[in-house]
Scaffold this motif. Structure first.
Motif, short mmCIF file in Angstrom:
data_model
loop_
_atom_site.label_atom_id
_atom_site.label_comp_id
_atom_site.label_asym_id
_atom_site.label_seq_id
_atom_site.Cartn_x
_atom_site.Cartn_y
_atom_site.Cartn_z
N PHE A 146 23.99 -6.83 45.63
CA PHE A 146 23.96 -6.54 44.34
C PHE A 146 24.07 -4.98 44.33
O PHE A 146 24.72 -4.49 43.45
CB PHE A 146 22.52 -6.77 43.98
N HIS A 147 23.02 -4.23 45.14
CA HIS A 147 23.10 -2.72 45.24
C HIS A 147 24.56 -2.18 45.47
O HIS A 147 24.81 -0.92 45.30
CB HIS A 147 22.12 -2.27 45.95
N GLN B 71 26.58 -2.57 42.47
CA GLN B 71 26.24 -1.50 41.27
C GLN B 71 26.47 -0.04 41.77
O GLN B 71 26.95 0.65 40.98
CB GLN B 71 24.77 -1.67 41.27
N PHE C 283 15.64 -5.52 42.70
CA PHE C 283 16.88 -5.85 42.07
C PHE C 283 16.81 -5.01 40.74
O PHE C 283 16.61 -5.60 39.61
CB PHE C 283 17.05 -7.42 41.72
N LYS D 4 18.46 -3.20 37.87
CA LYS D 4 19.43 -3.48 36.94
C LYS D 4 19.73 -2.06 36.07
O LYS D 4 18.97 -1.57 35.32
CB LYS D 4 19.81 -4.55 36.29
N GLY E 193 24.36 -3.16 35.31
CA GLY E 193 23.60 -3.93 36.26
C GLY E 193 23.94 -5.56 36.04
O GLY E 193 23.88 -6.06 37.04
N GLY E 194 24.47 -5.71 34.95
CA GLY E 194 24.60 -7.32 34.56
C GLY E 194 25.98 -7.45 35.17
O GLY E 194 26.23 -8.63 35.67
N GLU F 97 25.09 -8.00 38.76
CA GLU F 97 24.45 -9.17 39.17
C GLU F 97 25.24 -10.58 39.17
O GLU F 97 24.96 -11.44 40.02
CB GLU F 97 23.36 -9.48 38.10
#
Length: 138
Positions: free
Chosen positions: A61-62, A65, A125, A127, A132-133, A136
């Motif tokens: 995730f990160h 992002q 997590f 966002k 962020g979306g 994700e």
């Protein structure tokens, strides 16, 4: 304190402990890897390519992002360059307005980056508003 509390009401410390499978990435913890993903896009790409990090939801995730944040920063740089050229046409205060716009946007992006690094290191997590979306969903 309630048993289902996610945070301590007194100090704000996180009470939910991540399972061992999420944080077990060998010598480099998932929290540290997620935070390192924000230091240029190179570590983020490496973490997305290595299988032991690619399977970790926090690191993945990160990393995604972080790459999206770097693309947004690049686009902001292009927009600021054009905006500075437009402002430089204005006599007397054009360069001042252009420089002010550059400083405000750079400070905002810097603080956004700091918050993202700290939240990643804490294992959250977090966002970011626009990207962020997207991160994700990957």
């Amino acid at each position: 304190m309630p048993a289902d509390a996610a945070f301590c009401p007194g100090c704000g410390r996180r009470m939910i402990i991540a399972p061992a499978s999420v944080t077990d990435t060998g010598p480099l913890s998932a929290n540290l890897a997620a935070a390192l993903a924000y230091f240029t896009f190179v570590p983020a790409l490496i973490f997305l390519l290595l299988p032991r990090f690619k399977l970790q939801p926090l690191v993945r995730f990160h990393s995604v992002q972080s790459i999206a944040l770097h693309v947004i920063c690049l686009l902001c740089g292009i927009i600021l360059r054009v905006l500075f050229i437009i402002f430089s046409v204005i006599p007397r205060f054009g360069y001042l307005l252009g420089s002010l716009a550059v400083v405000i946007v750079l400070l905002g992006l810097f603080f956004l980056w700091i918050v993202a690094v700290v939240k990643a290191f804490q294992g959250e997590f977090f966002k970011l508003p626009i990207i962020g979306g997207f991160a994700e969903g990957r």
